[in-house]
Design a protein around this motif. Structure first.
Motif, PDB file in Angstrom:
ATOM      1  N   ASP A 160       0.826  -1.199   0.000  1.00  0.00           N
ATOM      2  CA  ASP A 160       0.000   0.000   0.000  1.00  0.00           C
ATOM      3  C   ASP A 160       0.868   1.260   0.000  1.00  0.00           C
ATOM      4  OD1 ASP A 160      -2.290  -1.516  -0.013  1.00  0.00           O
ATOM      5  OD2 ASP A 160      -2.659  -1.334   2.154  1.00  0.00           O
ATOM      6  N   LYS A 163       2.333   1.753  -3.501  1.00  0.00           N
ATOM      7  CA  LYS A 163       1.318   2.205  -4.458  1.00  0.00           C
ATOM      8  C   LYS A 163       1.015   3.691  -4.285  1.00  0.00           C
ATOM      9  CE  LYS A 163      -2.134  -0.579  -5.497  1.00  0.00           C
ATOM     10  NZ  LYS A 163      -3.266  -1.524  -5.372  1.00  0.00           N
ATOM     11  N   LYS A 164       1.091   4.188  -3.055  1.00  0.00           N
ATOM     12  CA  LYS A 164       0.882   5.615  -2.819  1.00  0.00           C
ATOM     13  C   LYS A 164       1.996   6.454  -3.438  1.00  0.00           C
ATOM     14  CE  LYS A 164      -1.769   5.092   1.466  1.00  0.00           C
ATOM     15  NZ  LYS A 164      -1.766   5.276   2.942  1.00  0.00           N
TER      16      LYS A 164
END
Length: 283
Positions: A160, A163-164
């Motif tokens: 996560d 992906k940010k």
């Protein structure tokens, strides 16, 4: 995206029509962008030795396949993986017996020269403040490889966070290289060969061998729509010849699967499709 494909098909047809009008022997090559720099050098040598004029269109392999399906024109298709070539064969686009391989590619992390953000691993790409680009995983081979590497190599929290950090999805390998050269991103998941393209501006950071799940190989085939099949076959023969291979070696492509595996430190399959998780499909 659809409008871009239609425009490309129109331009593509105009190029072909221009060649026919002048009566010159010409070829149109549709080539994965991950081979652009060495392919341009190979084309230049081939033209100089044969007199055959070659025009090339570069892009993501998925986008090129869509263009071929729409236009049903062209002479040679160059793909980065046997899976894309099999898709072309199953759609009747290529002459299967004409397929030849010419260079292996291995996924890696590419960073700016000097590695100013000290990115040494996949996990480092998940640190706050790191700007990342991936190839569009729906149409770009190295983008699909990148998603697989991220999904299988990181835990949910790290995934996560990484992906940010993704600020853009490049439409092809060449675009990823440009983003690094312009310092618009700190890192991309590309190929080890990118530092062979721009040795003064790009460095390659090797992935852990366990993080690499498959590699690619350049394959070229004559398109079934070609009106210059003998010249197309000559070009592919030149591409796979010792002279053609030497150009790719100069740009840090691997000549054999054994060379690629030796660099990785472990045997890896060539090609093989990876199903993207639904959340990676771009809306």
């Amino acid at each position: 995206m659809k409008r871009t494909w239609i425009l490309a098909v129109v331009v593509f047809g105009m190029i072909l029509a221009g060649g026919a009008a002048h009566g010159a022997e010409r070829l149109m090559i549709l080539c994965g962008a991950g081979f652009k720099l060495p392919m341009e050098e190979v084309i230049s040598s081939f033209t100089r030795q044969t007199g055959v004029e070659v025009n090339a269109t570069y892009g993501g392999a998925g986008t090129l396949l869509s263009q071929i399906s729409l236009s049903k024109q062209g002479d040679v298709f160059v793909a980065p993986s046997p899976d894309f070539m099999e898709k072309a064969r199953s759609r009747g686009h290529i002459l299967r017996e004409s397929i030849k391989g010419f260079g292996y590619v291995v996924p890696a992390i590419n960073v700016q020269k000097g590695n100013p953000k000290a990115i040494r691993s996949l996990r480092d790409m998940a640190r706050p403040g790191i700007k990342i680009a991936l190839g569009n995983p729906e149409t770009v081979f190295v983008g699909m490889l990148g998603v697989e590497i991220i999904e299988k190599g990181l835990n949910p929290q790290e995934r996560d966070a990484l992906k940010k950090n993704i600020v853009t999805y490049g439409e092809d390998f060449n675009k990823l290289a440009s983003l690094l050269l312009l310092k618009q991103v700190d890192a991309v998941i590309g190929f080890s060969s990118m530092s062979g393209w721009y040795p003064d501006k790009v460095e390659t950071v090797k992935l852990n061998s366990r993080e690499i799940h498959r590699i690619g190989v350049g394959q070229a085939a004559v398109l079934s729509y070609s009106k210059s099949k003998p010249a197309a076959e000559r070009f592919i023969g030149f591409l796979a010849s010792r002279e053609g291979q030497s150009v790719f070696k100069k740009y840090h492509y691997f000549g054999t699967v054994e060379e690629a595996n030796a660099w990785i430190g472990e045997k890896k399959p060539v090609g093989g499709e990876y199903r993207l998780p639904p959340e990676w499909f771009r809306k």
